[in-house]
Write an enzyme that holds these catalytic residues in place. Structure first.
Site, PDB file in Angstrom:
ATOM      1  N   HIS A   1       1.501   5.382  -1.637  1.00 35.94           N
ATOM      2  CA  HIS A   1       1.123   6.563  -2.422  1.00 35.94           C
ATOM      3  C   HIS A   1       2.391   7.165  -3.021  1.00 35.94           C
ATOM      4  O   HIS A   1       3.287   7.552  -2.280  1.00 35.94           O
ATOM      5  CB  HIS A   1       0.451   7.615  -1.529  1.00 35.94           C
ATOM      6  CG  HIS A   1      -0.821   7.130  -0.917  1.00 35.94           C
ATOM      7  ND1 HIS A   1      -2.052   7.327  -1.506  1.00 35.94           N
ATOM      8  CD2 HIS A   1      -1.057   6.426   0.220  1.00 35.94           C
ATOM      9  CE1 HIS A   1      -2.995   6.775  -0.752  1.00 35.94           C
ATOM     10  NE2 HIS A   1      -2.411   6.219   0.306  1.00 35.94           N
ATOM     11  N   LEU A   2       2.435   7.238  -4.338  1.00 36.52           N
ATOM     12  CA  LEU A   2       3.611   7.828  -4.990  1.00 36.52           C
ATOM     13  C   LEU A   2       3.321   9.203  -5.579  1.00 36.52           C
ATOM     14  O   LEU A   2       4.252   9.887  -6.000  1.00 36.52           O
ATOM     15  CB  LEU A   2       4.118   6.906  -6.103  1.00 36.52           C
ATOM     16  CG  LEU A   2       4.894   5.668  -5.667  1.00 36.52           C
ATOM     17  CD1 LEU A   2       5.260   4.822  -6.884  1.00 36.52           C
ATOM     18  CD2 LEU A   2       6.151   6.032  -4.894  1.00 36.52           C
ATOM     19  N   ARG A   3       2.018   9.562  -5.657  1.00 37.63           N
ATOM     20  CA  ARG A   3       1.638  10.849  -6.275  1.00 37.63           C
ATOM     21  C   ARG A   3       2.099  10.903  -7.730  1.00 37.63           C
ATOM     22  O   ARG A   3       2.306   9.895  -8.358  1.00 37.63           O
ATOM     23  CB  ARG A   3       2.205  12.037  -5.475  1.00 37.63           C
ATOM     24  CG  ARG A   3       2.047  11.961  -3.975  1.00 37.63           C
ATOM     25  CD  ARG A   3       0.614  11.808  -3.512  1.00 37.63           C
ATOM     26  NE  ARG A   3       0.529  11.963  -2.061  1.00 37.63           N
ATOM     27  CZ  ARG A   3      -0.474  11.495  -1.337  1.00 37.63           C
ATOM     28  NH1 ARG A   3      -1.468  10.824  -1.889  1.00 37.63           N
ATOM     29  NH2 ARG A   3      -0.494  11.695  -0.036  1.00 37.63           N
TER      30      ARG A   3
ATOM     31  N   ASN B   1      -5.352   7.338  -5.876  1.00 35.86           N
ATOM     32  CA  ASN B   1      -6.093   8.573  -5.520  1.00 35.86           C
ATOM     33  C   ASN B   1      -5.368   9.843  -5.959  1.00 35.86           C
ATOM     34  O   ASN B   1      -5.117  10.745  -5.169  1.00 35.86           O
ATOM     35  CB  ASN B   1      -6.409   8.609  -4.012  1.00 35.86           C
ATOM     36  CG  ASN B   1      -5.173   8.621  -3.142  1.00 35.86           C
ATOM     37  OD1 ASN B   1      -4.109   8.149  -3.541  1.00 35.86           O
ATOM     38  ND2 ASN B   1      -5.298   9.162  -1.934  1.00 35.86           N
TER      39      ASN B   1
ATOM     40  N   HIS C   1      -4.518  -0.916   5.935  1.00 37.95           N
ATOM     41  CA  HIS C   1      -4.124  -0.136   7.115  1.00 37.95           C
ATOM     42  C   HIS C   1      -5.086  -0.352   8.299  1.00 37.95           C
ATOM     43  O   HIS C   1      -5.733   0.582   8.773  1.00 37.95           O
ATOM     44  CB  HIS C   1      -3.959   1.353   6.813  1.00 37.95           C
ATOM     45  CG  HIS C   1      -4.993   1.966   5.894  1.00 37.95           C
ATOM     46  ND1 HIS C   1      -6.337   1.854   6.104  1.00 37.95           N
ATOM     47  CD2 HIS C   1      -4.848   2.704   4.777  1.00 37.95           C
ATOM     48  CE1 HIS C   1      -6.975   2.498   5.148  1.00 37.95           C
ATOM     49  NE2 HIS C   1      -6.092   3.017   4.334  1.00 37.95           N
TER      50      HIS C   1
ATOM     51  N   HIS D   1     -10.466   0.828   1.904  1.00 39.86           N
ATOM     52  CA  HIS D   1     -10.248   1.811   2.977  1.00 39.86           C
ATOM     53  C   HIS D   1     -11.440   1.639   3.915  1.00 39.86           C
ATOM     54  O   HIS D   1     -12.536   2.108   3.615  1.00 39.86           O
ATOM     55  CB  HIS D   1     -10.180   3.238   2.411  1.00 39.86           C
ATOM     56  CG  HIS D   1      -9.902   4.255   3.474  1.00 39.86           C
ATOM     57  ND1 HIS D   1      -8.718   4.939   3.577  1.00 39.86           N
ATOM     58  CD2 HIS D   1     -10.660   4.673   4.510  1.00 39.86           C
ATOM     59  CE1 HIS D   1      -8.752   5.732   4.634  1.00 39.86           C
ATOM     60  NE2 HIS D   1      -9.927   5.596   5.210  1.00 39.86           N
TER      61      HIS D   1
ATOM     62  N   ASP E   1       1.411   2.558   3.553  1.00 38.66           N
ATOM     63  CA  ASP E   1       0.563   3.749   3.407  1.00 38.66           C
ATOM     64  C   ASP E   1       1.408   5.016   3.501  1.00 38.66           C
ATOM     65  O   ASP E   1       0.937   6.049   3.969  1.00 38.66           O
ATOM     66  CB  ASP E   1      -0.561   3.779   4.448  1.00 38.66           C
ATOM     67  CG  ASP E   1      -1.690   4.724   4.032  1.00 38.66           C
ATOM     68  OD1 ASP E   1      -1.690   5.179   2.881  1.00 38.66           O
ATOM     69  OD2 ASP E   1      -2.561   5.014   4.873  1.00 38.66           O
TER      70      ASP E   1
ATOM     71  N   HIS F   1       0.871  -1.191   0.000  1.00 36.07           N
ATOM     72  CA  HIS F   1       0.000   0.000   0.000  1.00 36.07           C
ATOM     73  C   HIS F   1       0.900   1.230   0.000  1.00 36.07           C
ATOM     74  O   HIS F   1       1.500   1.562   1.015  1.00 36.07           O
ATOM     75  CB  HIS F   1      -0.906   0.009   1.240  1.00 36.07           C
ATOM     76  CG  HIS F   1      -1.848   1.174   1.291  1.00 36.07           C
ATOM     77  ND1 HIS F   1      -3.173   1.037   1.593  1.00 36.07           N
ATOM     78  CD2 HIS F   1      -1.659   2.495   1.078  1.00 36.07           C
ATOM     79  CE1 HIS F   1      -3.765   2.213   1.570  1.00 36.07           C
ATOM     80  NE2 HIS F   1      -2.865   3.118   1.264  1.00 36.07           N
TER      81      HIS F   1
ATOM     82  N   LEU G   1      -4.984   8.938   8.028  1.00 42.38           N
ATOM     83  CA  LEU G   1      -6.272   8.251   8.096  1.00 42.38           C
ATOM     84  C   LEU G   1      -6.109   6.810   7.635  1.00 42.38           C
ATOM     85  O   LEU G   1      -5.434   6.588   6.634  1.00 42.38           O
ATOM     86  CB  LEU G   1      -7.302   8.968   7.213  1.00 42.38           C
ATOM     87  CG  LEU G   1      -7.747  10.325   7.759  1.00 42.38           C
ATOM     88  CD1 LEU G   1      -8.562  11.091   6.725  1.00 42.38           C
ATOM     89  CD2 LEU G   1      -8.571  10.148   9.039  1.00 42.38           C
TER      90      LEU G   1
ATOM     91  N   LYS H   1      -9.414  -0.473  -5.795  1.00 42.94           N
ATOM     92  CA  LYS H   1      -9.447   0.167  -4.480  1.00 42.94           C
ATOM     93  C   LYS H   1     -10.807   0.807  -4.206  1.00 42.94           C
ATOM     94  O   LYS H   1     -11.299   1.594  -5.015  1.00 42.94           O
ATOM     95  CB  LYS H   1      -8.350   1.252  -4.442  1.00 42.94           C
ATOM     96  CG  LYS H   1      -8.376   2.110  -3.205  1.00 42.94           C
ATOM     97  CD  LYS H   1      -7.779   1.411  -2.002  1.00 42.94           C
ATOM     98  CE  LYS H   1      -7.955   2.223  -0.734  1.00 42.94           C
ATOM     99  NZ  LYS H   1      -6.734   2.420   0.030  1.00 42.94           N
TER     100      LYS H   1
ATOM    101  N   ALA I   1      -4.089  14.495   5.587  1.00 42.24           N
ATOM    102  CA  ALA I   1      -3.745  13.245   6.273  1.00 42.24           C
ATOM    103  C   ALA I   1      -2.656  12.532   5.496  1.00 42.24           C
ATOM    104  O   ALA I   1      -2.738  12.434   4.272  1.00 42.24           O
ATOM    105  CB  ALA I   1      -4.986  12.359   6.355  1.00 42.24           C
TER     106      ALA I   1
ATOM    107  N   HIS J   1       2.934  14.452   1.604  1.00 45.73           N
ATOM    108  CA  HIS J   1       2.329  15.760   1.302  1.00 45.73           C
ATOM    109  C   HIS J   1       3.413  16.784   1.597  1.00 45.73           C
ATOM    110  O   HIS J   1       4.105  16.661   2.620  1.00 45.73           O
ATOM    111  CB  HIS J   1       1.146  16.061   2.239  1.00 45.73           C
ATOM    112  CG  HIS J   1      -0.048  15.180   2.033  1.00 45.73           C
ATOM    113  ND1 HIS J   1      -0.974  15.387   1.047  1.00 45.73           N
ATOM    114  CD2 HIS J   1      -0.462  14.085   2.707  1.00 45.73           C
ATOM    115  CE1 HIS J   1      -1.923  14.458   1.118  1.00 45.73           C
ATOM    116  NE2 HIS J   1      -1.632  13.645   2.115  1.00 45.73           N
TER     117      HIS J   1
HETATM  118  O1  DOR Z   1      -3.345   9.260   5.761  1.00 46.87           O
HETATM  119  C1  DOR Z   1      -3.732   8.971   4.640  1.00 46.87           C
HETATM  120  N1  DOR Z   1      -3.232   9.577   3.549  1.00 46.87           N
HETATM  121  N2  DOR Z   1      -4.694   8.070   4.504  1.00 46.87           N
HETATM  122  C2  DOR Z   1      -5.264   7.807   3.331  1.00 46.87           C
HETATM  123  O2  DOR Z   1      -6.141   7.007   3.283  1.00 46.87           O
HETATM  124  C3  DOR Z   1      -4.877   8.571   2.126  1.00 46.87           C
HETATM  125  C4  DOR Z   1      -3.528   9.102   2.246  1.00 46.87           C
HETATM  126  C5  DOR Z   1      -3.228  10.154   1.214  1.00 46.87           C
HETATM  127  O3  DOR Z   1      -3.478   9.913   0.025  1.00 46.87           O
HETATM  128  O4  DOR Z   1      -2.714  11.189   1.575  1.00 46.87           O
HETATM  129 ZN    ZN Z   2      -3.367   5.074   1.729  1.00 46.89          ZN
END
Ligand code: DOR
Ligand code: ZN
Length: 345
Positions: A15-17, A41, A174, A136, A247, A13, A219, A99, A263, A251
């Site tokens: 996130h690479l953006r 996302n 998560h 999620h 996860d 899990h 989150l 997802k 988050a 940011h």
């Molecule tokens: O803390 C989180 N950040 N929880 C998520 O489910 C999404 C993630 C995000 O994309 O920033």
């Molecule tokens: Zn996530």
């Protein structure tokens, strides 16, 4: 010096953006991890197989020269997702999972699912072709306290879905509560859970005691200490239903350090060191490989990596950067709150 050799880990899990953040963070994952399930996302989200193919190309193009890393792509489930597109994505080998974000649950989830009935045709097709659903697991109903969102989701959404479609393979991502751990343990088949690095280390006090600490806000939000202990027990137990999904969610600092911060906790830099520390504290270093490198591939029907990784325990704390600088701005790296002596080579 203590050393530990493991199969190369995977992150189930991540996130690479995109764009400058992707370019700035991908090396932190590809340094230690062979594969990762990539969260969809983005803005706009990765909703079709064509979107996922284009995003995969951008990820591969951003990889540091010489790094080998396989992005395992996911689709962002909407009420309009086309089952044929999902099946084609799976058959082509591109799509590893779909997802489910309940609408409003987290970052860029407003296009997610409000009415699960509308997604049933896709979920039925996924059950038929053996494609896992990553969930999620939080309700978004305003009446439900944020600390109860996971437990209520299990009771009012997940359990019903599993009764309706027992053949659907579901990853509860998560997991943050003892309720989640117990629910997964009580299931006989088709349910597994990923656990993040940070939820093994922080509880909700870390966010709120002595001042508000935005870099510990994610989150699902960290819960009480008894929940953290349940997560640690599950992760270090060797039970193959639990595996690592960091996860890691970068940011840039201005988006975290403001009146309404995003988050997400950025753990890709020091995850393996944090995990070795936790597993050593729990006298379970012999279970680390199952958690990071064996149970995840088994669940997703993949072979474990052939390559190995070595971790060494130093006499002095390992120096990790406190920030990752990117062209989009600085991203604060997760601070576990204690020195880390294990280094992943
Ligand atoms: O803390 C989180 N950040 N929880 C998520 O489910 C999404 C993630 C995000 O994309 O920033
Ligand atoms: Zn996530």
């Amino acid at each position: 010096m203590k050393t530990l050799t493991l199969r190369r880990p995977d992150d189930w899990h991540l996130h690479l953006r995109d764009g400058a953040v992707l370019e700035g963070v991908i090396g932190d994952s590809s340094r230690h991890f062979a594969r990762a399930i990539i969260m969809p996302n983005l803005v706009p989200p990765v909703v079709t197989t064509a979107d996922a193919r284009a995003y995969r190309d951008r990820i591969l193009a951003a990889l540091p020269a010489g790094d080998r890393f396989e992005p395992l792509m996911t689709l962002y489930l909407t009420e309009h997702t086309d089952p044929r597109d999902v099946e084609e994505g799976r058959k082509s080998g591109l799509i590893t999972a779909v997802k489910l974000y309940p609408a409003g649950a987290t970052t860029n989830s407003h296009g997610g699912v409000r009415d699960l009935d509308k997604a049933m045709p896709v979920l039925e097709r996924m059950a038929k072709i053996g494609l896992p659903l990553c969930v999620h697991g939080e309700v978004t109903t305003p009446e439900v306290d944020i600390f109860d969102r996971e437990a209520v989701f299990i009771e009012t959404v997940l359990d019903l879905l599993r009764r309706r479609l027992p053949e659907l393979k579901i990853t509860m991502e998560h997991v943050t509560t003892a309720d989640g751990i117990d629910y997964i343990k009580s299931s006989k088949s088709n349910l597994a859970g990923s656990i993040t690095t940070h939820h093994l280390i922080i509880n909700r006090n870390a966010i709120l005691v002595g001042g508000i600490r935005p870099h510990y806000y994610c989150l699902p939000v960290a819960k009480r200490e008894n929940h953290r202990l349940a997560l640690r027990a599950a992760a270090t137990s060797g039970d193959s239903r639990f595996f690592l999904g960091t996860d890691s969610a970068p940011h840039v600092d201005p988006l975290k350090e403001c009146a309404c911060g995003c988050a997400g906790i950025y753990t890709s830099v020091n995850t393996m060191s944090c995990l070795a520390h936790v597993f050593e504290q729990e006298n379970a270093l012999d279970k680390l490989e199952a958690f990071t490198s064996l149970s995840g591939p088994a669940w997703y029907g993949l072979k474990p990596n052939e390559e190995m990784i070595t971790l060494e325990k130093r006499d002095q704390p390992v120096d990790f950067p406190s920030k990752r600088d990117t062209e989009a701005g600085a991203i604060t790296v997760f601070d576990p709150g204690f020195p880390l002596y294990w280094e992943a080579l």
